[in-house]
Write an enzyme that holds these catalytic residues in place. Structure first.
Site, PDB file in Angstrom:
ATOM      1  N   PHE A   1       0.994  -1.161  -0.020  1.00 22.02           N
ATOM      2  CA  PHE A   1      -0.074   0.076  -0.183  1.00 22.02           C
ATOM      3  C   PHE A   1       0.827   1.254   0.140  1.00 22.02           C
ATOM      4  O   PHE A   1       2.055   1.215   0.392  1.00 22.02           O
ATOM      5  CB  PHE A   1      -0.838  -0.023   1.286  1.00 22.02           C
TER       6      PHE A   1
ATOM      7  N   GLN B   1      -7.782  14.867   2.986  1.00 23.52           N
ATOM      8  CA  GLN B   1      -7.209  14.167   1.989  1.00 23.52           C
ATOM      9  C   GLN B   1      -7.871  13.857   0.747  1.00 23.52           C
ATOM     10  O   GLN B   1      -9.222  13.469   0.825  1.00 23.52           O
ATOM     11  CB  GLN B   1      -6.689  12.713   2.494  1.00 23.52           C
TER      12      GLN B   1
ATOM     13  N   HIS C   1      -8.270  11.186  -2.196  1.00 22.70           N
ATOM     14  CA  HIS C   1      -7.562   9.917  -2.883  1.00 22.70           C
ATOM     15  C   HIS C   1      -7.316  10.099  -4.244  1.00 22.70           C
ATOM     16  O   HIS C   1      -8.282  10.602  -4.860  1.00 22.70           O
ATOM     17  CB  HIS C   1      -8.472   8.938  -2.330  1.00 22.70           C
TER      18      HIS C   1
ATOM     19  N   LEU D   1     -14.843   5.439  -4.699  1.00 23.35           N
ATOM     20  CA  LEU D   1     -13.321   4.929  -4.431  1.00 23.35           C
ATOM     21  C   LEU D   1     -13.048   3.547  -5.427  1.00 23.35           C
ATOM     22  O   LEU D   1     -13.702   2.654  -5.340  1.00 23.35           O
ATOM     23  CB  LEU D   1     -13.153   4.624  -3.104  1.00 23.35           C
TER      24      LEU D   1
ATOM     25  N   GLU E   1      -6.615   1.781  -3.438  1.00 24.68           N
ATOM     26  CA  GLU E   1      -5.445   1.812  -3.634  1.00 24.68           C
ATOM     27  C   GLU E   1      -4.771   0.449  -3.752  1.00 24.68           C
ATOM     28  O   GLU E   1      -3.715   0.140  -4.348  1.00 24.68           O
ATOM     29  CB  GLU E   1      -4.552   2.442  -2.297  1.00 24.68           C
TER      30      GLU E   1
ATOM     31  N   ARG F   1      -0.580   9.309  -0.818  1.00 19.60           N
ATOM     32  CA  ARG F   1      -1.695   9.617  -1.443  1.00 19.60           C
ATOM     33  C   ARG F   1      -1.903  11.365  -1.920  1.00 19.60           C
ATOM     34  O   ARG F   1      -2.142  11.640  -3.209  1.00 19.60           O
ATOM     35  CB  ARG F   1      -2.886   9.630  -0.872  1.00 19.60           C
TER      36      ARG F   1
ATOM     37  N   HIS G   1     -11.696  12.272   0.306  1.00 18.27           N
ATOM     38  CA  HIS G   1     -11.860  11.068   1.125  1.00 18.27           C
ATOM     39  C   HIS G   1     -11.852  11.052   2.478  1.00 18.27           C
ATOM     40  O   HIS G   1     -12.561  10.270   3.131  1.00 18.27           O
ATOM     41  CB  HIS G   1     -10.527  10.423   0.397  1.00 18.27           C
TER      42      HIS G   1
ATOM     43  N   ARG H   1      -2.759  11.224   5.501  1.00 12.82           N
ATOM     44  CA  ARG H   1      -2.969   9.824   6.167  1.00 12.82           C
ATOM     45  C   ARG H   1      -2.392   8.967   5.145  1.00 12.82           C
ATOM     46  O   ARG H   1      -2.747   8.882   3.866  1.00 12.82           O
ATOM     47  CB  ARG H   1      -4.309   9.543   6.521  1.00 12.82           C
TER      48      ARG H   1
HETATM   49  C1  LIG Z   1     -14.935   4.064   0.226  1.00 16.37           C
HETATM   50  C2  LIG Z   1     -14.098   4.088   1.427  1.00 16.37           C
HETATM   51  C3  LIG Z   1     -13.084   3.351   1.399  1.00 16.37           C
HETATM   52  C4  LIG Z   1     -11.904   3.221   2.587  1.00 16.37           C
HETATM   53  N1  LIG Z   1     -11.095   2.175   2.597  1.00 16.37           N
HETATM   54  C5  LIG Z   1     -10.290   2.325   3.406  1.00 16.37           C
HETATM   55  C6  LIG Z   1      -9.268   1.221   3.712  1.00 16.37           C
HETATM   56  O1  LIG Z   1      -9.237   0.242   3.099  1.00 16.37           O
HETATM   57  N2  LIG Z   1      -8.517   1.221   4.777  1.00 16.37           N
HETATM   58  C7  LIG Z   1      -8.561   2.232   5.777  1.00 16.37           C
HETATM   59  O2  LIG Z   1      -7.758   2.182   6.649  1.00 16.37           O
HETATM   60  N3  LIG Z   1      -9.303   3.394   5.756  1.00 16.37           N
HETATM   61  C8  LIG Z   1     -10.375   3.137   4.564  1.00 16.37           C
HETATM   62  N4  LIG Z   1     -11.282   4.346   4.819  1.00 16.37           N
HETATM   63  C9  LIG Z   1     -11.364   5.034   5.657  1.00 16.37           C
HETATM   64  C10 LIG Z   1     -12.081   4.443   6.784  1.00 16.37           C
HETATM   65  O3  LIG Z   1     -12.964   3.621   6.284  1.00 16.37           O
HETATM   66  C11 LIG Z   1     -12.926   5.640   7.645  1.00 16.37           C
HETATM   67  O4  LIG Z   1     -12.293   6.399   7.958  1.00 16.37           O
HETATM   68  C12 LIG Z   1     -13.360   4.877   8.743  1.00 16.37           C
HETATM   69  O5  LIG Z   1     -14.136   3.543   8.688  1.00 16.37           O
HETATM   70  C13 LIG Z   1     -14.099   5.727   9.829  1.00 16.37           C
HETATM   71  O6  LIG Z   1     -14.888   4.708  10.835  1.00 16.37           O
HETATM   72  P1  LIG Z   1     -15.315   5.800  12.298  1.00 16.37           P
HETATM   73  O7  LIG Z   1     -15.826   4.731  13.164  1.00 16.37           O
HETATM   74  O8  LIG Z   1     -14.763   6.672  12.550  1.00 16.37           O
HETATM   75  O9  LIG Z   1     -16.865   6.145  11.380  1.00 16.37           O
HETATM   76  P2  LIG Z   1     -17.913   5.574  10.751  1.00 16.37           P
HETATM   77  O10 LIG Z   1     -17.742   4.124  10.127  1.00 16.37           O
HETATM   78  O11 LIG Z   1     -18.056   6.560   9.500  1.00 16.37           O
HETATM   79  O12 LIG Z   1     -19.339   5.557  11.402  1.00 16.37           O
HETATM   80  C14 LIG Z   1     -19.682   6.900  11.950  1.00 16.37           C
HETATM   81  C15 LIG Z   1     -21.029   6.398  12.961  1.00 16.37           C
HETATM   82  O13 LIG Z   1     -21.586   7.481  13.557  1.00 16.37           O
HETATM   83  C16 LIG Z   1     -22.691   7.660  13.563  1.00 16.37           C
HETATM   84  N5  LIG Z   1     -23.217   8.984  13.669  1.00 16.37           N
HETATM   85  C17 LIG Z   1     -22.670  10.190  12.915  1.00 16.37           C
HETATM   86  N6  LIG Z   1     -23.462  11.095  13.171  1.00 16.37           N
HETATM   87  C18 LIG Z   1     -24.081  10.843  14.320  1.00 16.37           C
HETATM   88  C19 LIG Z   1     -25.297  11.683  14.861  1.00 16.37           C
HETATM   89  N7  LIG Z   1     -25.250  13.027  14.645  1.00 16.37           N
HETATM   90  N8  LIG Z   1     -25.830  10.845  15.801  1.00 16.37           N
HETATM   91  C20 LIG Z   1     -26.057   9.367  16.015  1.00 16.37           C
HETATM   92  N9  LIG Z   1     -24.981   8.802  15.245  1.00 16.37           N
HETATM   93  C21 LIG Z   1     -24.269   9.439  14.489  1.00 16.37           C
HETATM   94  C22 LIG Z   1     -23.311   6.851  12.267  1.00 16.37           C
HETATM   95  O14 LIG Z   1     -24.606   6.294  12.435  1.00 16.37           O
HETATM   96  C23 LIG Z   1     -22.513   5.808  12.123  1.00 16.37           C
HETATM   97  O15 LIG Z   1     -22.633   4.740  12.869  1.00 16.37           O
HETATM   98  C24 LIG Z   1     -11.899   4.402   3.442  1.00 16.37           C
HETATM   99  C25 LIG Z   1     -13.057   5.317   3.514  1.00 16.37           C
HETATM  100  C26 LIG Z   1     -14.051   5.345   2.308  1.00 16.37           C
HETATM  101  C27 LIG Z   1     -14.987   6.345   2.184  1.00 16.37           C
END
Ligand SMILES: Cc1cc2nc3c(=O)[nH]c(=O)nc-3n(C[C@H](O)[C@H](O)[C@H](O)COP(=O)(O)OP(=O)(O)OC[C@H]3O[C@@H](n4cnc5c(N)ncnc54)[C@H](O)[C@@H]3O)c2cc1C
Length: 575
Positions: free
Chosen positions: A115, A235, A237, A247, A250, A281, A351, A391
């Site tokens: 990666f 960032q 991507h 997306l 990568e 990136r 991203h 990142r």
């Molecule tokens: C398409 C894509 C591919 C990716 N691929 C990778 C990868 O391969 N490797 C990597 O390391 N990273 C990757 N990333 C980045 C990574 O996936 C995210 O940064 C990470 O999953 C975020 O996780 P989180 O737990 O912080 O939030 P999220 O998984 O976004 O969850 C947020 C939570 O907060 C809740 N929430 C939000 N606002 C409120 C509110 N007002 N009230 C109540 N609940 C709320 C939502 O319901 C949800 O449950 C990728 C991101 C994307 C978009």
């Protein structure tokens, strides 16, 4: 209604669920999520989770920590990066033990792929470090963690939307929560709250982020007077599907995919001779935008539509179907292109938010000067800071697991000796009144404001930035925040009124756009994802510091905090 828990976790993505698993063992814990947990954006993560297991090549956590610091252009807090890299190894084995179906090597070990920016021996050559489950790694993490939470009786409030915090000075005492199905407003009283609300890429027109990624946690806390950190670093991507932003992981380049310009040239040879397509990136996104601006991109309908090609056709059908099956499906569905036979048209897509709610390595919200009692954050909404100015791929999923776990554990310990704080009588009335005003005033619906905000941010705060464009973005967003005060909910109903929530989400995005644009305009250097045409060099003498922003009375106040550079001395970045 009034609910009472020792600890409330807002968000059911990877960070929130891991924190819930950890905390649920020791404290009365509830998870509030505006989405059903399995729909959180973590489920969209494709490429993998980085950890120095050394299953394919020799690898060490110290190399991982160094790559993280260098990849972040030295704005990373270095002891936090060391924790990230060291605890990543156990975190991946924990996930395996909890049932995550990783892809395997022929000997049956967890397989690893290359990666961007991840190297052997402090930058010598790419290393296989990303542990993955085909291109559905996040999906598998989310399912595994959710199943474990259900098994361990964690309480969930699904489709409950947090709209505000209740603070007593610098101590959090509860939350105000809107229930989507009934339209009721509830009070949740608690000794501690952990925010894990994810990213806010929806402020940009072209983005890989889900519709729900509206930064509610950081926006709500910022309005309560808590500064946000390093918001200028957003960032892009390099490889989103042209025009759509969906997306293309990568991992495609990790498996050997190659970027090409209109002449069929592998242009990364000119920008990063050692790591080529697997440079970090920020560098690859800039390389693509430079190719496009120097007319070596492929012409689309206008400047934002130009693109380059990502070629995986030489990998063969077997590798494509086994290692990147979802990507192949996306291309066939959205573009009518089969990546086994043809290259994919790609362009940079907004991203990941490097900035967010400032925390220490135990997830406690702090600016360094002020510690907010009982308040925690983890995951993409937090800024620990392990990603600095840029990142590395696979480091977000590690961040969720490592710091979600640490925050959950610390919060569970904290609530043992903490007391409940004060909740003012009738505080929910303010929100009931607000919803009433939204439904009865004269004005337009929110759709057009979304579009305007996304256009402004895409134009002014993109891959390359300059003074005049950023100043225009700051003014444009300020104006939109004013106009937004007249926006109206057209649906008068009480049940499942998603328009009310969409307006509140728009308000959050507008606030965070202002933090982002103002912090970008303020930082007079180029570092990581913040790249200015008018200040092209990194300036460690004046700018090796974190930015803290606060929006007050329509203006933006800016302060700074030091970066921990206790382990590696900042050096120019070469790849
Ligand atoms: C398409 C894509 C591919 C990716 N691929 C990778 C990868 O391969 N490797 C990597 O390391 N990273 C990757 N990333 C980045 C990574 O996936 C995210 O940064 C990470 O999953 C975020 O996780 P989180 O737990 O912080 O939030 P999220 O998984 O976004 O969850 C947020 C939570 O907060 C809740 N929430 C939000 N606002 C409120 C509110 N007002 N009230 C109540 N609940 C709320 C939502 O319901 C949800 O449950 C990728 C991101 C994307 C978009």
């Amino acid at each position: 209604m009034l609910f009472e828990f020792d600890l409330i976790i807002v968000g059911a993505g990877g960070a929130g669920l891991y924190a819930a698993l950890e905390a649920g063992k020791a404290a009365r814990t509830a998870v509030i999520s505006k989405l059903y947990p399995q729909r959180s954006h973590t489920g969209a993560a494709q490429g993998g989770i980085g950890a120095a297991l050394g299953n394919v090549d020799e690898d060490k956590p110290d190399w991982h920590a160094f790559d993280t610091v260098k990849g972040g252009d030295y704005l990373v807090d270095q002891q936090a990066a060391v924790i990230l890299a060291e605890e990543a190894v156990q975190a991946v084995y924990d996930l395996e033990n909890r049932g995550l179906p990783f892809s395997r090597t022929p000997e049956g070990r967890i397989d690893q792929r290359k990666f961007g920016g991840h190297t052997r021996n402090y930058g010598e050559a790419p290393v296989h470090r990303s542990c993955y489950a085909a291109d559905r790694t996040g999906h598998m993490i989310l399912q595994t963690l959710y199943q474990q939470c259900i098994k361990n009786d964690v309480s969930f409030f699904d489709e409950f939307h947090v709209v505000d915090v209740i603070m007593d000075g610098t101590k959090i005492t509860g939350l105000i929560v809107f229930e989507l199905s009934s339209g009721e407003v509830h009070i949740f009283k608690s000794k501690a709250v952990l925010f894990a609300t994810g990213g806010f890429g929806r402020m940009f027109k072209i983005t890989s982020n889900a519709y729900a990624n509206t930064g509610d946690g950081p926006a709500v806390l910022a309005r309560a007077g808590i500064p946000l950190m390093d918001m200028e670093f957003f960032q892009f991507h390099p490889t989103g599907i042209r025009g759509m932003g969906i997306l293309i992981t990568e991992g495609v380049r990790g498996e050997g995919g190659v970027l090409k310009n209109r002449d069929g040239e592998r242009f990364m040879e000119r920008y990063a001779p050692t790591l080529l397509d697997l440079a970090p990136r920020d560098m690859v996104s800039r390389a693509i935008m430079t190719e496009i601006s120097e007319r070596r991109g492929i012409n689309g309908d206008g400047e934002l539509d130009d693109y380059v090609l990502l070629d995986a056709s030489h990998l063969g059908a077997e590798i494509v179907e086994a290692k990147i099956p979802d990507i192949a499906d996306f291309c066939r569905t959205y573009l009518a292109i089969d990546p086994v036979k043809e290259p994919m048209p790609v362009q940079p897509t907004a991203h990941y938010a490097m900035g967010g709610i400032p925390t220490d390595v135990n997830g406690r919200v702090t600016t360094g000067k002020v510690l907010y009692e009982g308040l925690y954050a983890a995951g993409e909404c937090a800024c620990v800071s392990v990603h600095g100015a840029n990142r590395l791929g696979t480091n977000s999923l590690v961040d969720l697991i490592v710091f979600g776990r640490r925050a959950g554990k610390h919060a569970a310990g904290f609530v043992k000796s903490a007391d409940f704080g004060h909740i003012p009588e009738g505080i929910e009335q303010k929100w009931l009144d607000r919803v009433h005003i939204l439904k009865t005033r004269k004005g337009n619906g929110p759709g057009n404001y979304y579009k305007q905000m996304q256009d402004i941010m895409m134009r002014g705060i993109g891959v390359y930035r300059e003074e005049s464009g950023m100043a225009e973005a700051v003014e444009g967003i300020k104006n939109l925040r004013e106009e937004h005060k007249t926006v109206r909910v057209q649906d008068p109903g009480k049940n499942f009124n998603t328009q009310v929530l969409s307006i509140l989400e728009l308000e959050n995005l507008l606030d965070l756009s202002l933090h982002t644009a103002a912090a970008a305009l303020n930082r007079k250097e180029s570092r990581g994802a913040h790249s200015r045409n008018d200040f092209q060099q990194r300036d460690d003498k004046n700018w090796l510091k974190h930015t803290l922003t606060l929006v007050r009375d329509g203006g933006v106040e800016i302060d700074y905090s030091p970066v921990d550079i206790s382990r590696w001395e900042p050096k120019p970045r070469k790849y």
